[in-house]
Write a protein that holds these residues in place. Structure first.
Motif, short mmCIF file in Angstrom:
data_model
loop_
_atom_site.label_atom_id
_atom_site.label_comp_id
_atom_site.label_asym_id
_atom_site.label_seq_id
_atom_site.Cartn_x
_atom_site.Cartn_y
_atom_site.Cartn_z
N UNK A 92 0.56 -1.10 0.05
CA UNK A 92 0.05 0.07 0.04
C UNK A 92 0.82 1.20 0.16
N UNK A 93 1.82 1.26 0.85
CA UNK A 93 2.90 2.27 1.08
C UNK A 93 3.52 2.61 -0.49
N UNK A 94 3.88 1.53 -1.04
CA UNK A 94 4.65 1.71 -2.37
C UNK A 94 3.59 2.50 -3.35
N UNK A 95 2.48 1.91 -3.46
CA UNK A 95 1.34 2.46 -4.27
C UNK A 95 1.46 3.91 -4.13
N UNK A 96 1.23 4.51 -2.72
CA UNK A 96 1.17 5.95 -2.62
C UNK A 96 2.19 6.66 -2.90
N UNK A 97 3.22 6.10 -2.49
CA UNK A 97 4.81 6.59 -3.07
C UNK A 97 4.92 6.88 -4.53
N UNK A 98 3.97 6.05 -5.47
CA UNK A 98 4.29 6.56 -6.80
C UNK A 98 3.82 7.91 -7.22
N UNK A 99 2.79 8.46 -6.28
CA UNK A 99 2.32 9.54 -6.60
C UNK A 99 3.48 10.65 -6.42
N UNK A 100 4.58 10.25 -5.46
CA UNK A 100 5.81 11.16 -5.34
C UNK A 100 6.76 11.07 -6.48
N UNK A 101 6.55 10.08 -7.59
CA UNK A 101 7.53 9.80 -8.37
C UNK A 101 7.84 10.91 -9.32
#
Ligand SMILES: Nc1ncnc2c1ncn2[C@@H]1O[C@H](COP(=O)(O)OP(=O)(O)OP(=O)(O)O)[C@@H](O)[C@H]1O
Length: 277
Positions: A92-101
């Protein structure tokens, strides 16, 4: 940041879906997009994002979106898709971090500040305790909240949300509407696709309706757009509608039991419904 659409047209092969759409999405405005199934709302989003080659223009503060690199678009416009599946074992955290990419430079990974920001967003959507779970093992509503969290983590001036409340329970639906309203109040331009006319009237500053012929058939304040006339024209099967004293739109015959001997299955064919433009 203003997103402007002029004379947008799009067809899947011979199938014309969008026909001469004009739309301005302004900072500080929460605008609803509604219309029948298959009228082209998701297709419009994909055109706005530059995912589909279309006719007409889409500009961001006067700059043609087609001239921007994908990463530049992703720094300015965030998107919550209607459906999403991810077969890979991302947490879940990986998915949300994609927003920061889009905000990270070069080959560097997320900074501690990005992780902290995303953890905060997960807390906002009520999924802080799920951050290490695998995304694809979550429930449909939880996955939808993760996609909303990813868009919030992206932190853009323009937000495009395609039916963000479709899988959510009542509490989370209200949370999403309050959140997008606050984002608009803070100066973002927000376009939310929804099938619930009352949500448009309760929460939005403006509404645009897409008819079955791929043209916008109404654009203005929700109370002037989401009328019983327009709703019954777009959705003939709902029958008579009434606006109650608190401005809620409801079927005039809501809750009336079917007469004895009439089953829901014999309620009539929908094949011959007129099509609202
Ligand atoms: N990849 C595709 N190839 C061909 N036709 C498509 C494709 N995607 C969508 N369509 C068609 O384009 C039309 C518009 O689809 P779209 O998904 O944009 O509608 P929508 O308004 O978002 O519908 P809904 O409310 O059901 O989500 C539909 O007739 C659909 O069948």
């Amino acid at each position: 940041m203003t997103l402007s659409v002029r004379n947008l047209t799009f067809a899947y092969g011979e199938h014309r879906v969008l026909d001469g759409v004009d739309l301005d999405l302004r900072p500080g405005e929460l605008c609803a997009l509604f219309g029948p199934n298959g009228s082209g709302k998701s297709t419009l989003y994909r055109c706005l994002l530059g995912h589909l080659r279309h006719g007409g223009t889409v500009t961001l503060d006067g700059v043609d979106l087609g001239r921007l690199r994908p990463a530049e678009v992703a720094r300015k416009v965030s998107y919550v898709p209607q459906q999403h599946s991810n077969p890979f074992p991302f947490t879940v955290l990986d998915m949300v971090l994609m927003g920061r990419t889009p905000h990270l430079g070069g080959v560097f990974g997320p900074r501690p500040a990005d992780v902290a920001f995303c953890a905060g967003v997960l807390d906002q959507v009520g999924l802080a305790d799920q951050r290490d779970r695998l995304y694809h093992t979550l429930s449909g509503g939880q996955r939808q909240l993760v996609l909303i969290a990813r868009a919030l983590a992206q932190d853009c001036g323009v937000l495009l949300l395609d039916e963000p409340t479709a899988s959510l329970d009542f509490g989370n639906q209200m949370w999403v509407w309050r959140t997008v309203r606050e984002l608009a109040r803070s100066g973002r331009a927000v376009l939310v696709c929804t099938h619930e006319p009352n949500h448009v009237r309760w929460f939005c500053d403006r509404a645009v309706a897409l008819g079955r012929a791929g043209r916008l058939v109404a654009d203005g304040p929700p109370a002037e757009v989401v009328t019983t006339d327009l709703v019954t024209a777009l959705y003939p099967s709902v029958g008579a509608l009434a606006v109650t004293a608190d401005a809620t739109i409801a079927p005039a015959e809501a809750y009336r039991p079917l007469p004895v001997g009439v089953s829901a299955g014999s309620a009539g064919s929908r094949q011959d419904e007129p099509t609202a433009e």
